[in-house]
Design a protein around this motif. Structure first.
Motif, PDB file in Angstrom:
ATOM      1  N   THR A 166       0.819  -1.216   0.000  1.00 36.78           N
ATOM      2  CA  THR A 166       0.000   0.000   0.000  1.00 36.78           C
ATOM      3  C   THR A 166       0.851   1.264   0.000  1.00 36.78           C
ATOM      4  N   LYS A 167       2.150   1.136   0.293  1.00 43.04           N
ATOM      5  CA  LYS A 167       3.072   2.279   0.406  1.00 43.04           C
ATOM      6  C   LYS A 167       2.734   3.172   1.593  1.00 43.04           C
ATOM      7  N   LYS A 168       1.863   2.669   2.483  1.00 43.78           N
ATOM      8  CA  LYS A 168       1.485   3.444   3.671  1.00 43.78           C
ATOM      9  C   LYS A 168       1.915   2.752   4.966  1.00 43.78           C
ATOM     10  N   TYR A 169       2.439   1.545   4.820  1.00 41.88           N
ATOM     11  CA  TYR A 169       2.892   0.795   5.992  1.00 41.88           C
ATOM     12  C   TYR A 169       4.216   1.385   6.479  1.00 41.88           C
ATOM     13  N   ALA A 170       4.273   1.744   7.760  1.00 41.24           N
ATOM     14  CA  ALA A 170       5.457   2.417   8.299  1.00 41.24           C
ATOM     15  C   ALA A 170       6.062   1.650   9.463  1.00 41.24           C
ATOM     16  N   GLY A 171       6.012   0.303   9.394  1.00 43.91           N
ATOM     17  CA  GLY A 171       6.656  -0.521  10.406  1.00 43.91           C
ATOM     18  C   GLY A 171       5.808  -0.750  11.638  1.00 43.91           C
ATOM     19  N   ASN A 172       6.416  -1.441  12.603  1.00 47.73           N
ATOM     20  CA  ASN A 172       5.710  -1.727  13.853  1.00 47.73           C
ATOM     21  C   ASN A 172       6.710  -1.899  14.978  1.00 47.73           C
ATOM     22  N   ASP A 173       6.226  -1.751  16.203  1.00 54.12           N
ATOM     23  CA  ASP A 173       7.052  -1.978  17.386  1.00 54.12           C
ATOM     24  C   ASP A 173       7.071  -3.462  17.733  1.00 54.12           C
ATOM     25  N   ASP A 174       8.076  -3.862  18.504  1.00 54.56           N
ATOM     26  CA  ASP A 174       8.114  -5.228  19.014  1.00 54.56           C
ATOM     27  C   ASP A 174       6.949  -5.443  19.982  1.00 54.56           C
ATOM     28  N   PRO A 175       6.493  -6.676  20.101  1.00 58.24           N
ATOM     29  CA  PRO A 175       5.397  -6.949  21.042  1.00 58.24           C
ATOM     30  C   PRO A 175       5.782  -6.615  22.485  1.00 58.24           C
ATOM     31  N   ILE A 176       4.807  -6.135  23.228  1.00 59.49           N
ATOM     32  CA  ILE A 176       4.967  -5.890  24.659  1.00 59.49           C
ATOM     33  C   ILE A 176       4.115  -6.922  25.398  1.00 59.49           C
ATOM     34  N   PHE A 177       4.743  -7.639  26.332  1.00 61.48           N
ATOM     35  CA  PHE A 177       4.057  -8.719  27.048  1.00 61.48           C
ATOM     36  C   PHE A 177       3.793  -8.309  28.495  1.00 61.48           C
ATOM     37  N   ASP A 178       2.679  -8.805  29.017  1.00 69.24           N
ATOM     38  CA  ASP A 178       2.349  -8.493  30.404  1.00 69.24           C
ATOM     39  C   ASP A 178       3.243  -9.250  31.372  1.00 69.24           C
ATOM     40  N   ASP A 179       3.774 -10.392  30.925  1.00 66.63           N
ATOM     41  CA  ASP A 179       4.632 -11.220  31.778  1.00 66.63           C
ATOM     42  C   ASP A 179       5.643 -11.919  30.876  1.00 66.63           C
ATOM     43  N   GLU A 180       6.918 -11.610  31.066  1.00 65.15           N
ATOM     44  CA  GLU A 180       7.947 -12.192  30.207  1.00 65.15           C
ATOM     45  C   GLU A 180       8.127 -13.683  30.472  1.00 65.15           C
ATOM     46  N   ALA A 181       7.837 -14.120  31.684  1.00 59.02           N
ATOM     47  CA  ALA A 181       8.019 -15.529  32.010  1.00 59.02           C
ATOM     48  C   ALA A 181       6.885 -16.384  31.460  1.00 59.02           C
ATOM     49  N   LYS A 182       5.668 -15.897  31.619  1.00 59.86           N
ATOM     50  CA  LYS A 182       4.495 -16.654  31.164  1.00 59.86           C
ATOM     51  C   LYS A 182       3.473 -15.663  30.624  1.00 59.86           C
ATOM     52  N   PRO A 183       3.613 -15.281  29.366  1.00 59.43           N
ATOM     53  CA  PRO A 183       2.750 -14.228  28.822  1.00 59.43           C
ATOM     54  C   PRO A 183       1.296 -14.657  28.697  1.00 59.43           C
ATOM     55  N   ALA A 184       0.417 -13.786  29.128  1.00 58.18           N
ATOM     56  CA  ALA A 184      -1.014 -13.999  28.946  1.00 58.18           C
ATOM     57  C   ALA A 184      -1.600 -12.961  28.002  1.00 58.18           C
ATOM     58  N   ARG A 185      -0.805 -11.948  27.683  1.00 60.19           N
ATOM     59  CA  ARG A 185      -1.302 -10.868  26.829  1.00 60.19           C
ATOM     60  C   ARG A 185      -0.125 -10.248  26.088  1.00 60.19           C
ATOM     61  N   ALA A 186      -0.318  -9.989  24.791  1.00 64.26           N
ATOM     62  CA  ALA A 186       0.696  -9.324  23.967  1.00 64.26           C
ATOM     63  C   ALA A 186       0.064  -8.138  23.260  1.00 64.26           C
ATOM     64  N   THR A 187       0.801  -7.031  23.204  1.00 69.59           N
ATOM     65  CA  THR A 187       0.309  -5.812  22.557  1.00 69.59           C
ATOM     66  C   THR A 187       1.314  -5.358  21.505  1.00 69.59           C
ATOM     67  N   VAL A 188       0.809  -5.056  20.320  1.00 67.66           N
ATOM     68  CA  VAL A 188       1.662  -4.611  19.207  1.00 67.66           C
ATOM     69  C   VAL A 188       1.084  -3.330  18.622  1.00 67.66           C
ATOM     70  N   THR A 189       1.976  -2.415  18.268  1.00 72.74           N
ATOM     71  CA  THR A 189       1.582  -1.178  17.602  1.00 72.74           C
ATOM     72  C   THR A 189       2.134  -1.170  16.182  1.00 72.74           C
ATOM     73  N   VAL A 190       1.232  -0.978  15.224  1.00 77.93           N
ATOM     74  CA  VAL A 190       1.584  -0.873  13.804  1.00 77.93           C
ATOM     75  C   VAL A 190       1.400   0.580  13.380  1.00 77.93           C
ATOM     76  N   TYR A 191       2.259   1.039  12.471  1.00 78.05           N
ATOM     77  CA  TYR A 191       2.200   2.434  12.035  1.00 78.05           C
ATOM     78  C   TYR A 191       1.806   2.523  10.561  1.00 78.05           C
ATOM     79  N   LYS A 192       0.975   3.509  10.275  1.00 82.67           N
ATOM     80  CA  LYS A 192       0.491   3.736   8.916  1.00 82.67           C
ATOM     81  C   LYS A 192       0.549   5.239   8.614  1.00 82.67           C
ATOM     82  N   ILE A 193       0.936   5.570   7.396  1.00 81.61           N
ATOM     83  CA  ILE A 193       0.979   6.970   6.979  1.00 81.61           C
ATOM     84  C   ILE A 193      -0.426   7.395   6.565  1.00 81.61           C
ATOM     85  N   VAL A 194      -0.993   8.342   7.296  1.00 78.66           N
ATOM     86  CA  VAL A 194      -2.326   8.865   7.010  1.00 78.66           C
ATOM     87  C   VAL A 194      -2.208  10.370   6.799  1.00 78.66           C
ATOM     88  N   ASP A 195      -2.470  10.816   5.562  1.00 73.98           N
ATOM     89  CA  ASP A 195      -2.347  12.247   5.224  1.00 73.98           C
ATOM     90  C   ASP A 195      -0.983  12.794   5.617  1.00 73.98           C
TER      91      ASP A 195
END
Length: 210
Positions: A93-122
């Motif tokens: 799409t030429k609008k994809y601007a990468g993403n951050d590494d996943p952030i986990f609630d617990d590094e030993a035993k993750p129950a939740r992962a959060t990722v942020t993706v970036y897009k060029i908008v205007d």
């Protein structure tokens, strides 16, 4: 609009955003139905081929595939690709601007992962964040070998897929990653129990006196 006109319109839209045109000969369609899309109905096959053309992925190269899962009404079809396919579709799409590494609630035993993706908008790099939860994606012990071996990787890919679909809904709608659908292979839908209607009460009959 005729089928040929619709196909031409789709091709022009793909050319505008740099998506390669994917076409199929009659022999290729028959091959796809016998192999990659085995067991699909004519309507399901048409939907699968349309989606493959829309996102510019080749079923015969196993870039995209459909999975039929057994069910009461003949089964359901899901159209799937790997996370790399998601990234490729977004990148075209030429609008994809990468993403951050996943952030986990617990590094030993993750129950939740959060990722942020970036897009060029205007002209602005905008974040799109999504969270995947272990309880919603872990397919169970029978199917979850890779999940137990590499929990951070698997949960992180699901979160990234959610974020990519949030950032690029038009390009990724109706298409899911294999990692997201692992849990579907372990779910068996049971028939709803039938509800017995209560029997009407019968009025006690009094003894008749002759």
């Amino acid at each position: 609009m005729s089928e040929n006109e619709a196909a031409l319109t789709l091709t022009r839209q793909q050319e505008d955003v740099g998506i390669p045109t994917v076409t199929f000969t009659r022999d290729q369609v028959e091959l796809i139905k016998r192999t990659v899309a085995r067991g699909t109905t004519d309507d399901e096959l048409a939907l699968f081929l349309y989606t493959a053309r829309r996102v510019g992925l080749d079923p015969l190269a196993k870039q995209i595939h459909c999975v039929k899962r057994a069910g009461k009404d003949g089964g359901n079809m899901s159209i799937q690709t790997a996370i790399d396919g998601y990234r490729l579709i977004a990148d075209r799409t030429k609008k994809y601007a990468g993403n951050d590494d996943p952030i986990f609630d617990d590094e030993a035993k993750p129950a939740r992962a959060t990722v942020t993706v970036y897009k060029i908008v205007d002209g602005v790099r905008c974040p799109f964040t999504a969270t995947a939860r272990w309880s919603q994606y872990y397919p169970g012990d029978a199917q979850g070998f890779m999940w137990k071996k590499m929990p951070h990787l698997m949960l992180g890919k699901c979160a990234e897929a959610l974020a990519l679909r949030k950032a690029f809904p038009a390009e990724l709608s109706g298409l899911y990653t294999d990692d997201e659908m692992h849990q579907a292979d372990s779910v068996h839908v049971q028939d709803r129990p039938s509800i017995q209607q209560p029997k009407p009460k019968q009025e006690p009959q009094s003894d008749k006196i002759s």
